[in-house]
Structure formats: structure tokens, C-alpha cells
Motif scaffolding. Structure first.
Motif, mmCIF file in Angstrom:
data_model
loop_
_atom_site.group_PDB
_atom_site.id
_atom_site.type_symbol
_atom_site.label_atom_id
_atom_site.label_comp_id
_atom_site.label_asym_id
_atom_site.label_seq_id
_atom_site.Cartn_x
_atom_site.Cartn_y
_atom_site.Cartn_z
ATOM 1 N N ARG A 262 0.728 -1.239 -0.022
ATOM 2 C CA ARG A 262 0.020 0.004 0.157
ATOM 3 C C ARG A 262 0.821 1.301 0.040
ATOM 4 O O ARG A 262 0.624 2.365 -0.641
ATOM 5 C CB ARG A 262 -0.679 0.040 1.321
ATOM 6 N N ARG A 263 1.975 1.170 0.837
ATOM 7 C CA ARG A 263 2.760 2.369 0.760
ATOM 8 C C ARG A 263 3.389 2.638 -0.508
ATOM 9 O O ARG A 263 3.740 3.678 -1.048
ATOM 10 C CB ARG A 263 3.969 2.037 2.083
ATOM 11 N N TYR A 264 3.798 1.430 -1.392
ATOM 12 C CA TYR A 264 4.346 1.515 -2.664
ATOM 13 C C TYR A 264 3.414 2.278 -3.397
ATOM 14 O O TYR A 264 3.773 3.220 -4.173
ATOM 15 C CB TYR A 264 4.835 0.074 -3.054
ATOM 16 N N TYR A 265 2.169 1.980 -3.383
ATOM 17 C CA TYR A 265 1.116 2.532 -4.164
ATOM 18 C C TYR A 265 1.050 4.034 -4.069
ATOM 19 O O TYR A 265 1.068 4.832 -4.701
ATOM 20 C CB TYR A 265 -0.225 1.872 -3.907
ATOM 21 N N GLU A 266 1.154 4.374 -2.770
ATOM 22 C CA GLU A 266 1.050 5.888 -2.344
ATOM 23 C C GLU A 266 2.426 6.661 -2.591
ATOM 24 O O GLU A 266 2.260 7.714 -3.013
ATOM 25 C CB GLU A 266 0.788 6.004 -0.723
ATOM 26 N N ARG A 267 3.519 6.043 -2.135
ATOM 27 C CA ARG A 267 4.650 6.712 -2.532
ATOM 28 C C ARG A 267 5.405 6.554 -3.866
ATOM 29 O O ARG A 267 5.782 7.607 -4.575
ATOM 30 C CB ARG A 267 5.673 6.275 -1.389
ATOM 31 N N GLU A 268 5.414 5.605 -4.182
ATOM 32 C CA GLU A 268 6.081 5.072 -5.571
ATOM 33 C C GLU A 268 5.499 5.182 -6.668
ATOM 34 O O GLU A 268 6.067 6.130 -7.778
ATOM 35 C CB GLU A 268 6.979 3.784 -5.625
ATOM 36 N N SER A 269 4.187 4.605 -6.763
ATOM 37 C CA SER A 269 3.452 4.913 -8.363
ATOM 38 C C SER A 269 3.212 6.335 -8.500
ATOM 39 O O SER A 269 2.749 6.802 -9.681
ATOM 40 C CB SER A 269 2.402 4.081 -8.205
ATOM 41 N N VAL A 270 3.183 7.353 -7.598
ATOM 42 C CA VAL A 270 2.741 8.474 -7.800
ATOM 43 C C VAL A 270 3.847 9.309 -8.522
ATOM 44 O O VAL A 270 3.630 10.261 -9.310
ATOM 45 C CB VAL A 270 2.486 9.285 -6.256
ATOM 46 N N ARG A 271 5.052 8.834 -8.373
ATOM 47 C CA ARG A 271 6.080 9.657 -9.538
ATOM 48 C C ARG A 271 5.698 9.572 -10.901
ATOM 49 O O ARG A 271 5.715 10.562 -11.625
ATOM 50 C CB ARG A 271 7.313 8.925 -9.074
ATOM 51 N N LEU A 272 5.255 8.213 -11.454
ATOM 52 C CA LEU A 272 4.643 8.150 -12.570
ATOM 53 C C LEU A 272 3.691 9.113 -12.795
ATOM 54 O O LEU A 272 3.654 9.811 -13.945
ATOM 55 C CB LEU A 272 4.459 6.781 -13.057
ATOM 56 N N ILE A 273 2.778 9.160 -12.027
ATOM 57 C CA ILE A 273 1.354 9.751 -12.474
ATOM 58 C C ILE A 273 1.761 11.183 -12.269
ATOM 59 O O ILE A 273 1.092 12.082 -13.090
ATOM 60 C CB ILE A 273 0.620 9.633 -11.106
ATOM 61 N N GLN A 274 2.597 11.828 -11.326
ATOM 62 C CA GLN A 274 3.113 13.230 -11.286
ATOM 63 C C GLN A 274 3.565 13.539 -12.601
ATOM 64 O O GLN A 274 3.317 14.796 -13.183
ATOM 65 C CB GLN A 274 4.027 13.719 -10.118
#
Length: 183
Positions: free
Chosen positions: A52-64
């Protein structure tokens, strides 16, 4: 707790679920096994929190990158470049979500749900950026935004997986360029 989850995420990300022992977790987190189980209930519960943390922290980089400023086509290229660059510099860790999908292979509903959320979020960001490009006339209106967003999702995950075997491979750049030509 947040720091411990972040540290545990790094351990699971580098070693996978099966390759991460409770002993390794307690050593990396600097806590005793009793504290580990009191705080997180189980190795499994901690793994789910780290995903879940990966979803919140890491996947957001691509989305940004995809939701950021600039022309849609430039943002799509920047997103793919981000993945290629990360794949070449992450010491073979790859994507934690892709790693979990491979390791669990659909045998676990909770992990499958979490991984699907990550992939759905990424695919939706690709689709939104493609559709924005279509509205602005930068991307042809006859491009199937849903299909091409799926192609981008498959491409970035393919890049991440292939880089685990050979980070220097020119194949990664070829895959990225081929996906961009679909626009």
C-alpha cells in the motif's frame, strides 16, 4: 511506524516476500521479533502495508509526470524515460507491484487487488494523457486511447522486468521508442 513501514518496503522490494525472513526484517528495522508482531501482527500484514505504501509513494512519481505541465506527448515520453532510467539504476529491484504480481501469480486475492489498483491507476493516467493529447490535436483522434494506455502499461512493466536481467540492454530503449510510436 511510518519509518518502519518505509524500511520494510525497501526490504520486501529488494528481496520479495518469500526472500524476506522475519529475522531480516527485525535486523533491518532494528526491532525485536516481539515488537514486529505487536506492531504489525504478521510478516504478511506488514507486506500488505508496504505494498500500500508503494502505491502511495512510488507509483505517484509516474502519475505526477503524466499529470504535470507540458505537452501530452512530452509527458508520455518523460514517463517512459523515467521508467527506463529507474530500471537502469535500481540495482535490479524492478517494480514492487510487478514483482508481487510475478511472485504471487494470482494466488492471493489481497495482493492481486493491491497490484491491480497500482496498475489501474497507472493505466488511467496514461489514458488521460493520451485523451488530453487527442483533444488538443497533438495525438490523432483515431488512436484507441484505452488500447494504447494498456500498451504503455505493458511496456513499462516489461521494461522493469527485462531490466532485472540486463539493465544495460538497448532493448529497453527500443521498447520505449516503439510504444511512443503507437501515438
Amino acid at each position: 511506524m511510518d519509518r518502519a513501514v518505509d524500511q520494510a518496503m525497501e526490504v520486501f522490494w529488494a528481496n520479495g516476500y518469500a526472500g524476506t525472513t522475519p529475522k531480516r526484517l527485525t535486523a533491518e528495522l532494528g526491532i525485536g521479533s516481539g515488537s514486529l508482531y505487536n506492531a504489525f501482527e504478521s510478516k504478511r500484514a506488514l507486506f500488505e502495508r508496504t505494498l500500500r505504501r508503494y502505491y502511495e509513494r512510488e507509483s505517484v512519481r509516474l502519475i505526477q509526470v503524466l499529470d504535470g505541465p507540458g505537452a501530452p506527448r512530452e509527458r508520455l515520453r518523460a514517463a517512459v524515460d523515467l521508467v527506463v532510467d529507474a530500471a537502469r539504476s535500481d540495482d535490479g529491484r524492478g517494480c514492487m507491484a510487478a514483482n508481487a504480481a510475478i511472485e504471487f501469480g494470482g494466488r492471493d486475492q489481497v495482493v492481486e487487488h493491491l497490484v491491480r489498483r497500482i496498475f489501474d491507476r497507472q493505466e488511467a493516467a496514461f489514458r488521460s494523457t493520451i485523451e488530453e493529447g487527442q483533444r488538443s490535436g497533438e495525438i490523432a483522434a483515431d488512436v484507441d486511447a484505452v488500447a494504447v494506455a494498456g500498451l504503455f502499461l505493458a511496456t513499462i512493466n516489461g521494461i522493469r522486468v527485462l531490466a532485472k536481467a540486463d539493465q544495460s540492454s538497448p532493448r529497453l530503449d527500443i521498447m520505449a521508442a516503439t510504444a511512443l510510436r503507437a501515438l
